[in-house]
Design a protein around this motif. Structure first.
Motif, PDB file in Angstrom:
ATOM      1  N   VAL A   1      -1.099  -6.772  10.181  1.00 17.72           N
ATOM      2  CA  VAL A   1       0.659  -5.279   9.893  1.00 17.72           C
ATOM      3  C   VAL A   1      -0.267  -4.583   8.964  1.00 17.72           C
ATOM      4  O   VAL A   1       0.373  -3.030   8.508  1.00 17.72           O
ATOM      5  CB  VAL A   1       1.973  -5.883   9.867  1.00 17.72           C
ATOM      6  CG1 VAL A   1       2.651  -6.366  10.862  1.00 17.72           C
ATOM      7  CG2 VAL A   1       1.929  -5.833   8.759  1.00 17.72           C
ATOM      8  N   LYS A   2      -1.275  -4.772   8.227  1.00 18.55           N
ATOM      9  CA  LYS A   2      -1.797  -3.643   6.781  1.00 18.55           C
ATOM     10  C   LYS A   2      -2.471  -3.686   7.183  1.00 18.55           C
ATOM     11  O   LYS A   2      -3.770  -4.528   8.294  1.00 18.55           O
ATOM     12  CB  LYS A   2      -0.994  -5.090   5.562  1.00 18.55           C
ATOM     13  CG  LYS A   2       0.321  -4.658   5.432  1.00 18.55           C
ATOM     14  CD  LYS A   2       0.805  -3.256   4.794  1.00 18.55           C
ATOM     15  CE  LYS A   2       2.792  -3.480   5.115  1.00 18.55           C
ATOM     16  NZ  LYS A   2       2.670  -1.527   4.960  1.00 18.55           N
ATOM     17  N   SER A   3      -3.276  -2.717   6.276  1.00 15.92           N
ATOM     18  CA  SER A   3      -4.584  -1.985   6.264  1.00 15.92           C
ATOM     19  C   SER A   3      -6.283  -3.442   5.729  1.00 15.92           C
ATOM     20  O   SER A   3      -5.741  -4.013   4.856  1.00 15.92           O
ATOM     21  CB  SER A   3      -4.902  -0.896   5.245  1.00 15.92           C
ATOM     22  OG  SER A   3      -4.070   0.124   5.840  1.00 15.92           O
TER      23      SER A   3
ATOM     24  N   PHE B   1       2.640  -4.215  -1.078  1.00 18.26           N
ATOM     25  CA  PHE B   1       4.484  -3.601  -0.885  1.00 18.26           C
ATOM     26  C   PHE B   1       4.477  -2.659  -0.706  1.00 18.26           C
ATOM     27  O   PHE B   1       3.843  -1.032  -0.331  1.00 18.26           O
ATOM     28  CB  PHE B   1       5.053  -3.947  -2.642  1.00 18.26           C
ATOM     29  CG  PHE B   1       3.924  -2.882  -3.383  1.00 18.26           C
ATOM     30  CD1 PHE B   1       2.747  -3.184  -3.884  1.00 18.26           C
ATOM     31  CD2 PHE B   1       4.256  -1.080  -3.487  1.00 18.26           C
ATOM     32  CE1 PHE B   1       1.458  -2.342  -4.609  1.00 18.26           C
ATOM     33  CE2 PHE B   1       3.743  -0.388  -4.321  1.00 18.26           C
ATOM     34  CZ  PHE B   1       2.461  -0.748  -4.850  1.00 18.26           C
ATOM     35  N   ASP B   2       5.345  -2.118  -0.103  1.00 18.20           N
ATOM     36  CA  ASP B   2       6.594  -0.909   0.328  1.00 18.20           C
ATOM     37  C   ASP B   2       7.512  -1.360  -0.762  1.00 18.20           C
ATOM     38  O   ASP B   2       8.471  -2.346  -0.608  1.00 18.20           O
ATOM     39  CB  ASP B   2       6.909  -0.997   2.116  1.00 18.20           C
ATOM     40  CG  ASP B   2       5.697  -0.247   2.821  1.00 18.20           C
ATOM     41  OD1 ASP B   2       5.637  -0.944   4.087  1.00 18.20           O
ATOM     42  OD2 ASP B   2       4.442  -0.563   2.122  1.00 18.20           O
ATOM     43  N   LEU B   3       7.963   0.163  -1.158  1.00 16.23           N
ATOM     44  CA  LEU B   3       9.017   0.451  -1.411  1.00 16.23           C
ATOM     45  C   LEU B   3       9.765   1.165  -0.595  1.00 16.23           C
ATOM     46  O   LEU B   3       9.459   2.530  -0.460  1.00 16.23           O
ATOM     47  CB  LEU B   3       8.496   1.643  -2.901  1.00 16.23           C
ATOM     48  CG  LEU B   3      10.025   1.311  -3.555  1.00 16.23           C
ATOM     49  CD1 LEU B   3      10.640   0.358  -4.283  1.00 16.23           C
ATOM     50  CD2 LEU B   3       9.710   2.954  -4.294  1.00 16.23           C
TER      51      LEU B   3
ATOM     52  N   GLY C   1      14.387   3.949   4.075  1.00 14.52           N
ATOM     53  CA  GLY C   1      12.990   3.491   4.607  1.00 14.52           C
ATOM     54  C   GLY C   1      12.148   3.984   3.766  1.00 14.52           C
ATOM     55  O   GLY C   1      12.018   4.351   2.960  1.00 14.52           O
ATOM     56  N   GLU C   2      10.678   3.462   3.833  1.00 18.92           N
ATOM     57  CA  GLU C   2       9.485   3.263   3.366  1.00 18.92           C
ATOM     58  C   GLU C   2       9.391   4.824   2.647  1.00 18.92           C
ATOM     59  O   GLU C   2       9.178   5.648   3.086  1.00 18.92           O
ATOM     60  CB  GLU C   2       8.618   3.471   3.952  1.00 18.92           C
ATOM     61  CG  GLU C   2       7.156   2.799   2.901  1.00 18.92           C
ATOM     62  CD  GLU C   2       6.034   2.815   4.354  1.00 18.92           C
ATOM     63  OE1 GLU C   2       5.801   2.553   5.415  1.00 18.92           O
ATOM     64  OE2 GLU C   2       4.717   3.199   3.963  1.00 18.92           O
ATOM     65  N   VAL C   3       9.194   5.010   1.355  1.00 21.43           N
ATOM     66  CA  VAL C   3       9.043   6.609   0.678  1.00 21.43           C
ATOM     67  C   VAL C   3       7.645   5.722  -0.171  1.00 21.43           C
ATOM     68  O   VAL C   3       6.624   6.561  -0.559  1.00 21.43           O
ATOM     69  CB  VAL C   3      10.195   6.532  -0.753  1.00 21.43           C
ATOM     70  CG1 VAL C   3      11.399   7.101   0.476  1.00 21.43           C
ATOM     71  CG2 VAL C   3      10.319   5.187  -1.688  1.00 21.43           C
TER      72      VAL C   3
HETATM   73 MG    MG Z   1       2.752   2.390   4.996  1.00 18.62          MG
END
Ligand code: MG
Ligand code: NSS
Length: 432
Positions: free
Chosen positions: A327-329, A345-347, A354-356
């Protein structure tokens, strides 16, 4: 003639003083031979009282029907007036209409599409003025943090030949006789620059041809990105939390009046100044969601709804890390301890936002990166230059991208990302 900014007049110290001001008519009414004209400038609103006994019936009659947003200048005496909207007013001894306005098309109550069609007139309102000031401070604080921490600002290209974040959201552009794409992210070029400057950052527009219209996606947004040699994922998460903490601290310190004007509860912002932020692995995030009754399996991506539910567990921004590689690059480094997941990681911002921020440690091994490029179905030739970075002195390195409008949405408490940018671009919207 010296003109005061309106915010300077809203003070007991100014009561009794003769001043001059200028701005645009925000509201106006006429009662008993007096026009009560609320004038706004970039700093605030003040009521100007135009008495026909002082300035003549003709002017009061004109003001009765004048269009909102006419530009005016006035001089008079500042008077403390609890009944005035901002507690003070100027009793005018002179008043001039500089630019007439007729039928200003924004009267209140119009629909979303109508307001977007008239965006060029809508975004001058006090609400949006407050939002642009908060955005200014976010950008200024970001730049300040990077400068203080010894990072170099660089200028990556916007016209690119290859995808960074998948082919589905590329905007093609005719580039002479070739086809190019508008940049989705500066990341791959920042990775080039770390071999020169080691710690680099950039603020650029990023473009995503998002097919669906959502409250948190734009087709063009402002992207604050950074990349550093020698930094692993944990090092970069510490950069992100210190950066976001500093930005929030600066906004609380300098933009409190605007936050209050927007009716923003700042409790969550205050906790966001404290670091470190919590870290939750993807595995744990899935368990939390399943305990909440969400029908989600390991391996699924976390969408807006899942993120919103996760934010209920936290009173401050928090990291979700170690996502499944699917699900990631392609560029994210596989976790040496568990190759099913990446060091990404997502913050996520609290209060449902949600995601910023999205970031990761990058794959620094040539063969492994080549494998990931092939696995993802990319044309290897398009990434020869990117692979070269792993041929000539590869290093551990990490980076991230922060969506400025996403961060502004949360900090200002906005319901829709279109209110976080003066001219929002999304599917079906390119005008004005
Ligand atoms: Mg993203
Ligand atoms: N240098 C990097 O490592 C960045 C990396 N290449 C990247 O682009 N990650 S991201 O796609 O999650 O986007 C990063 C952030 O960019 C924001 N973002 C991402 N897509 C959007 C859209 N469509 N609209 C508004 N904001 C958006 C959001 O906050 C994401 O967390």
């Amino acid at each position: 003639m010296f003109f005061h900014q309106i915010s300077e007049l809203l003070s007991d110290d100014m009561a009794g003083k003769r001043v001059c001001l200028r701005g645009w008519i925000y509201r106006r009414s006429v009662v008993g031979g007096k026009a009560f004209v609320r004038v706004r400038d970039s700093t605030g609103v003040i009521q100007v009282v135009v008495d026909e006994a002082v300035l003549g019936e003709e002017l009061v009659k004109t003001l009765k029907d004048i269009g909102l947003e006419a530009s005016v200048e006035a001089c008079g005496t500042v008077t403390k007036q609890p009944r005035a909207p901002t507690g003070y007013e100027v009793v005018a001894d002179s008043f001039r209409i500089l630019g007439y306005s007729r039928d200003f098309p924004i009267k209140g109550g119009e629909g979303v599409e109508y307001l977007l069609d008239n965006r060029h007139l809508v975004i001058r309102s006090p609400k949006y003025t407050a939002i642009w000031k908060i955005k200014h401070t976010i950008l200024d604080a970001g730049r300040e943090w990077f400068k203080k921490d010894g990072w170099w600002e660089v200028t990556p290209p916007i016209l690119t030949a290859s995808a960074c974040e998948g082919g589905a959201t590329l905007f093609p552009v005719q580039y002479f006789e070739k086809q190019a794409y508008l940049s989705q992210s500066a990341q791959l070029y920042l990775e080039v620059m770390i071999f020169s400057l080691e710690k680099v950052w950039s603020l650029t527009p990023s473009f995503r041809a998002e097919q669906s219209r959502t409250r948190r996606h734009l087709a063009e947004y402002w992207h604050l990105e950074a990349e550093a040699a020698w930094y692993d994922m944990e090092d970069m998460m510490r950069v992100v939390e210190n950066l976001v903490s500093h930005i929030v601290d600066r906004v609380l310190e300098e933009r409190r009046r605007e936050l209050d004007a927007l009716g923003r509860n700042v409790d969550f912002l205050k906790t966001a100044v404290e670091t470190p932020y919590p870290r939750v692995k993807y595995d744990e995030a899935i368990e939390i969601l399943q305990k909440k009754g969400v029908d989600i399996k390991w391996g699924s991506d976390l969408g807006a709804d899942e993120e919103r539910l996760l934010t209920q567990e936290f009173d401050r921004p928090f990291f979700v890390t170690h996502f499944p590689k699917e699900v990631k690059s392609f560029y994210m480094k596989l976790d040496p301890e568990d190759p099913r997941v990446v060091l990404g990681f997502d913050l996520l911002a609290p209060e449902g936002y949600g995601e910023v921020v999205g970031g990761s440690q990058r794959e620094d091994d040539y063969d492994k990166l080549l494998q990931r490029i092939i696995e993802n179905g990319y044309n290897v030739d398009d990434y020869k230059w990117y692979l070269d970075l792993r041929k000539y002195g590869t290093v551990v390195h990490s980076g991230f991208g922060l969506g400025i409008e996403r961060l502004l949405m949360w900090i200002a408490g906005l319901d829709h990302i279109r209110d976080a940018i003066p001219f929002p671009r999304f599917r079906g919207r390119i005008y004005p």
